[in-house]
Design a protein around this motif. Structure first.
Motif, PDB file in Angstrom:
ATOM      1  N   SER A 370     -38.581  27.064  -9.748  1.00  0.00           N
ATOM      2  CA  SER A 370     -38.046  25.734  -9.450  1.00  0.00           C
ATOM      3  C   SER A 370     -38.851  25.081  -8.339  1.00  0.00           C
ATOM      4  CB  SER A 370     -36.578  25.850  -9.022  1.00  0.00           C
ATOM      5  OG  SER A 370     -36.490  26.486  -7.746  1.00  0.00           O
ATOM      6  N   TYR A 719     -31.284  12.620 -16.546  1.00  0.00           N
ATOM      7  CA  TYR A 719     -32.288  13.656 -16.239  1.00  0.00           C
ATOM      8  C   TYR A 719     -31.824  15.014 -16.781  1.00  0.00           C
ATOM      9  CZ  TYR A 719     -34.470  10.449 -12.855  1.00  0.00           C
ATOM     10  OH  TYR A 719     -35.102   9.389 -12.249  1.00  0.00           O
ATOM     11  N   THR A 720     -30.579  15.356 -16.498  1.00  0.00           N
ATOM     12  CA  THR A 720     -30.070  16.670 -16.881  1.00  0.00           C
ATOM     13  C   THR A 720     -30.113  16.862 -18.389  1.00  0.00           C
ATOM     14  OG1 THR A 720     -28.609  16.628 -14.947  1.00  0.00           O
ATOM     15  CG2 THR A 720     -28.105  18.227 -16.669  1.00  0.00           C
ATOM     16  N   ALA A 723     -33.513  17.541 -19.717  1.00  0.00           N
ATOM     17  CA  ALA A 723     -34.171  18.700 -19.103  1.00  0.00           C
ATOM     18  C   ALA A 723     -35.309  18.268 -18.184  1.00  0.00           C
ATOM     19  CB  ALA A 723     -34.685  19.671 -20.162  1.00  0.00           C
ATOM     20  N   THR A 724     -35.073  17.191 -17.435  1.00  0.00           N
ATOM     21  CA  THR A 724     -36.063  16.689 -16.477  1.00  0.00           C
ATOM     22  C   THR A 724     -35.403  16.579 -15.111  1.00  0.00           C
ATOM     23  OG1 THR A 724     -35.518  14.381 -17.013  1.00  0.00           O
ATOM     24  CG2 THR A 724     -37.349  15.416 -18.230  1.00  0.00           C
ATOM     25  N   GLN A 732     -33.748  15.694  -6.172  1.00  0.00           N
ATOM     26  CA  GLN A 732     -33.691  16.936  -6.942  1.00  0.00           C
ATOM     27  C   GLN A 732     -32.598  17.853  -6.388  1.00  0.00           C
ATOM     28  OE1 GLN A 732     -37.615  18.701  -7.146  1.00  0.00           O
ATOM     29  NE2 GLN A 732     -38.552  16.712  -7.619  1.00  0.00           N
ATOM     30  N   HIS A 775     -34.132  23.366 -17.184  1.00  0.00           N
ATOM     31  CA  HIS A 775     -35.170  23.211 -16.169  1.00  0.00           C
ATOM     32  C   HIS A 775     -34.952  24.240 -15.057  1.00  0.00           C
ATOM     33  CE1 HIS A 775     -37.593  21.487 -12.938  1.00  0.00           C
ATOM     34  NE2 HIS A 775     -38.242  20.821 -13.890  1.00  0.00           N
ATOM     35  N   ASN A 777     -35.089  24.105 -11.964  1.00  0.00           N
ATOM     36  CA  ASN A 777     -34.284  23.602 -10.850  1.00  0.00           C
ATOM     37  C   ASN A 777     -32.785  23.782 -11.098  1.00  0.00           C
ATOM     38  OD1 ASN A 777     -36.652  22.703  -9.677  1.00  0.00           O
ATOM     39  ND2 ASN A 777     -35.843  20.670  -9.193  1.00  0.00           N
TER      40      ASN A 777
END
Length: 952
Positions: A370, A719-720, A723-724, A732, A775, A777
């Motif tokens: 991440s 975003y979620t 997958a960004t 973030q 992702h 993160n």
């Protein structure tokens, strides 16, 4: 009665005559002797001169003699360890032997030499005058107590006035697996067999962690930081192993008793403290840093081949060059190696020229890593490289001033990471200042600088590696820099480093160097921040203009009466300019510039949280700030939005503010998407969850948090789902907050998202060979949410993936997720795993138990487990620097009931009875915190319940 006797009259007369004659003779002799004396009196003999009293006893404290100064060591170590067992006929050996010759300068006549030694079998000791073959007759004893003294008593004596002596010792010891001293790591490495299939093979390495007092576990030495010396190291080891140490190594083969061995001789170190010495024997490979001379990253072969060291290679030289410019001194060694170890009880260790890291602190995998993993690598490298100047080049004289090492490395890391492209300077408020506030609001905290005699034992030294030393120290340095200007501060630091390079210091040495760059009274300003415990709360009454200060404590009580010098920075809503005011006294002081007349005007103090203090206001000013935040939160600087929340919640915990005001400060967050205020609110609301998640109040809390976080979750939802992640690093972080809070407190769309992604992840049989749909993160948060909502099969899947992956950062995410289950039997099973190093590495024991304790279902299990296993835990882990204090802190965070307080006190009594000094200060702190929690919950439970119900 007794039996009688009798004599005749004739005999009696005879005896009488003889007696009278004898008495007359004696009188005549006395008269004649006196006549002789009067005629010729004898000379009075001179008073005999007393021989000098030479030291022969142990000192009254646990410190070595200060008149024996080591100058150099020649140390030879021979570990018998094999890096791998290749057949059934080879027996692994966790054993080493060695010898050491230390040359010392004697500054005072002495009959005794004291060194340190611990857990070594010392077979021979010889003392010679340097340059002479004449051996001084001596005998030695070893004290197996807190002193760890090797006492050498001489039949003759050492001559002072700078005479040199050589002390030779021959010894042998065991390579334990306790993560301290000279110890063994086990790990697995994938390799190809004859059929070209992957096969995991067990491997072994030997490495060292000598901070703070474990050099004595490797060879007899003067194991105090001020007793610096040059170290000349030779290691004799098995073939197929690379030996590494602080200096450059040169190897050659020899034969001993018919066996082939390798002798690696290292260039002498600069003059340095014993705790900075390091050595590792491993079948590792490396990647060179092309822009730096003799710089390498060492790690498992598999990790190097996979490119996991590439990021560390990229940034190390950048940070190093940045520091050389900032500090005005070149890095002083001719090489800099860094090594990623499978097991290290601390995040990293700054050994001079040979820095050790946990794998997750040095290695970064572009596929599974991440952004947070990447930043952690940069931050940790920046911290350890800063130590090469602050701690290694210039070292505190004794452990009571440990902050001179650790606070500087912590503060400078925020400067160092800039060279690696990270702007983290504002996050110091969340990571250091707010963390330090928590422990320093207890009377059982400690000053940054203590008296030397207050810190004696290894346990007392280890306890100083805490949030006060690291985080409060960094916060105070940040405050000092702002007080005297950043430019003057850095200029004074350059003087400090130049003047004291290769030497030891106390904090007054630092202040003198800084004082040369300013006309401000730095000693007056800094002495109370450094020498006394705690910090102040500044109270501003905007109705009268009165300002006062007193020590802030969570538990009601009387603090000390010594006022701090406080530079108050502030803004007013009717004037955008930043203003400053210096407060030096404790009682109320009239300051008309704080007085507000207009009903809609407010004052805000401690701008950007530069000062290490909290601020309280009259209720009217608090309400004006509340109105401003709900009307337009952008009018309040982002750091101060976080500061207002943190101050208000803790003022409420400290019985200085109505709890409804603190809770109301979270209402504006429905419109705010910035990380600092959200993180500050979540950390403080987490305290409410810990206090009430076992009561009827918890239902209302969950509903409120679900309502408040919905907007933040929707802000990042696109975003979620794709997958960004956002571009900005703080965004973030807040994306993760949105998912964690939304899923934890039951937002349906979040739980559905997490469960769906996890099932896709679970059904992909090649999950670790291709990029996941999750992702990196978000994996920690989604894994945890899915396990919390899942069943035994989900838990088993994650456990298998944890065992399979070799990437440390990914293992950490999976290890955390396993603690999120609500199944009691799985949590108990997981707790048992923490004491099995083949399942959970020793270095991860504390954090894993604390993860389980964070879970409301796991907290009582974790506390009972720690209590029941405490003797074993302290035996296995108590010798090193591993944080048993952190363990006690983690498993008792929910304690807010009388029965829990009594359990803590009973636990303390048991430790006192067994004379265990492990984590004694931490135990005092959790007892004090629990007492404060009990009082606060009893006073505020109904008010908290009413407030949350009123917001639904």
């Amino acid at each position: 009665m007794a039996k009688g006797t009798g004599i005749t009259k004739a005999v009696a007369v005879g005896i009488g005559v003889v007696t009278v004659s004898s008495v007359c003779g004696l009188v005549l002799m006395v008269v004649m002797f006196q006549i002789q004396i009067d005629e010729k009196r004898p000379l009075v003999p001179p008073t005999p001169s007393k021989p000098p009293v030479l030291p022969t006893d142990l000192p009254t404290n646990l410190r070595l003699h200060d008149y024996l100064l080591p100058e150099s060591y020649k140390v030879v170590l021979q570990p018998y360890l094999y890096s791998a067992i290749t057949n059934n006929y080879t027996n692994q050996s966790f054993f080493f032997s060695g010898n050491s010759t230390v040359r010392l300068k004697c500054m005072k006549d002495s009959k005794t030499i004291l060194l340190h030694v611990h857990n070594l079998n010392v077979k021979n000791v010889e003392v010679r005058k340097s340059g002479s073959d004449e051996k001084l007759a001596s005998r030695y004893t070893i004290h197996n107590n807190e002193s760890n003294f090797l006492v050498i008593n001489l039949e003759g004596q050492l001559s002072g006035n700078g005479t040199y002596y050589d002390i030779f010792t021959n010894f042998e010891g065991e390579l334990f697996e306790d993560l301290s001293g000279f110890y063994v790591n086990r790990y697995t490495e994938k390799s190809k067999d004859e059929d070209e299939e992957d096969e995991e093979r067990n491997r072994f390495l030997a490495t060292s962690l000598l901070q703070p007092t474990d050099a004595r576990r490797v060879f007899p030495c003067f194991d105090e930081p001020a007793l610096k010396a040059v170290f000349d190291i030779t290691i004799i080891h098995r073939p197929g192993i690379t030996a590494l140490s602080n200096g450059m190594g040169d190897s050659g083969s020899i034969e001993i008793d018919g066996e082939e061995w390798v002798v690696t001789t290292f260039t002498p170190t600069p003059i340095m403290s014993t705790y900075l010495l390091a050595f590792t024997l491993a079948d590792f490979t490396y990647k060179s840093i092309p822009t730096g001379t003799n710089m390498h990253i060492y790690a498992r072969k598999e990790a190097i081949v996979a490119g996991h060291a590439d990021y560390a290679v990229e940034i190390t030289h950048k940070i190093l060059i940045h520091y050389e410019k900032e500090f005005g001194l070149k890095y002083p060694l001719d090489k800099l190696d860094q090594i990623a170890l499978p097991d290290l009880s601390v995040g990293a260790m700054e050994n001079w020229g040979f820095i050790s890291y946990q794998e997750s602190g040095l290695l970064y995998d572009e596929v599974t890593g991440s952004t947070f993993d990447k930043e952690w690598v940069a931050t940790l490298i920046a911290h350890e490289l800063a130590h090469q100047w602050f701690g290694n080049l210039v070292t505190m004289r004794w452990w009571n001033d440990l902050w001179l090492n650790e606070a500087f490395a912590t503060y400078m890391s925020y400067i160092g990471v800039e060279a690696a492209g990270w702007d983290l300077k504002d996050l110091i408020v969340l990571r250091e200042i707010q963390s330090a506030f928590q422990v320093d609001s207890l009377n059982s905290s400690h000053p940054l600088s203590l008296y030397e005699n207050d810190i004696q034992t290894s346990s007392e030294i280890i306890e100083l590696f805490d949030d006060v030393t690291y985080s409060k120290g960094a916060a105070v340095l940040r405050m000092l820099s702002a007080f005297m200007t950043d430019q003057a501060f850095m200029k004074g630091l350059k003087t400090y480093l130049y003047n004291f390079q290769y030497n030891n210091t106390v904090y007054n040495d630092l202040l003198e160097c800084l004082q040369g760059e300013t006309n401000l009274d730095l000693e007056g300003f800094m002495s109370t921040w450094i020498e006394q415990v705690g910090y102040p709360v500044i109270t501003i009454n905007t109705q009268t203009g009165d300002t006062s200060q007193e020590q802030f404590l969570l538990k009601p009580g009387v603090g000390h009466d010594i006022p701090w010098q406080v530079q108050i920075t502030y803004i007013k809503s009717d004037d955008s300019g930043l203003k400053k005011d210096l407060l030096k006294v404790k009682g109320p002081v009239r300051r008309p510039h704080f007085q507000l007349i207009d009903s809609d005007k407010w004052v805000l103090a401690n701008i950007n949280c530069t000062g290490f203090y909290r601020v309280n206001y009259d209720e009217e000013n608090w309400n004006k700030l509340l109105m401003q935040l709900e009307k337009d939160h952008h009018m309040i600087p982002v750091i101060n939005r976080g500061q207002l929340i943190d101050d208000a919640f803790n003022l409420a915990r400290g019985h200085r503010l109505n709890v409804s005001i603190a809770l109301s400060l979270t209402k504006f967050l429905v419109n705010d998407t910035e990380y600092i205020p959200w993180e500050s609110a979540l950390k403080n609301l987490d305290h409410f969850v810990l206090m009430f998640d076992r009561s009827e109040v918890y239902g209302a809390i969950t509903k409120y948090l679900r309502k408040q976080v919905r907007g933040l979750y929707e802000h990042f939802e696109e975003y979620t789902n794709n997958a960004t992640i956002p571009k900005d690093y703080t965004d973030q972080n807040n994306q993760v907050n949105a998912i964690s809070v939304a899923c934890t407190y039951g937002l349906p769309e979040c739980i559905s998202m997490a469960t769906s992604l996890f099932m896709d992840h679970k059904n992909d049989s090649n999950i670790f060979s291709i990029p996941s749909e999750i992702h990196p993160n978000l994996r920690r948060a989604i894994y945890c949410s899915a396990i919390a909502a899942g069943d035994e099969d989900d838990w088993e899947f994650v456990w298998e993936e944890y065992q399979r992956t070799t990437v440390a950062a990914e293992k950490d995410k999976l290890r955390y997720a396993l603690s999120c289950t609500k199944e009691i039997w799985l949590l108990n099973r997981y707790l048992e795993y923490t004491l099995d190093p083949s399942k959970i590495r020793k270095m991860d024991m504390v954090s894993t138990i604390n993860y389980i304790a964070k879970n409301v279902a796991g907290q009582p299990l974790a506390w009972d487990f720690v209590r029941g296993k405490w003797s074993y835990i302290t035996q296995e882990y108590g010798a090193g620097i591993i944080s048993l204090g952190s363990l006690l802190d983690g498993v008792t965070k929910r304690f807010s009931r009388d029965v829990e307080l009594e359990e803590l006190k009973q636990f303390q009594r048991e430790q006192d009875k067994e004379d265990q000094g492990f984590a004694a200060r931490a135990l005092e702190q959790v007892i004090e915190r629990t007492e404060a929690n009990i009082i606060w919950v009893n006073e505020n439970k109904q008010n908290v319940k009413d407030w949350f119900n009123g917001e639904l």
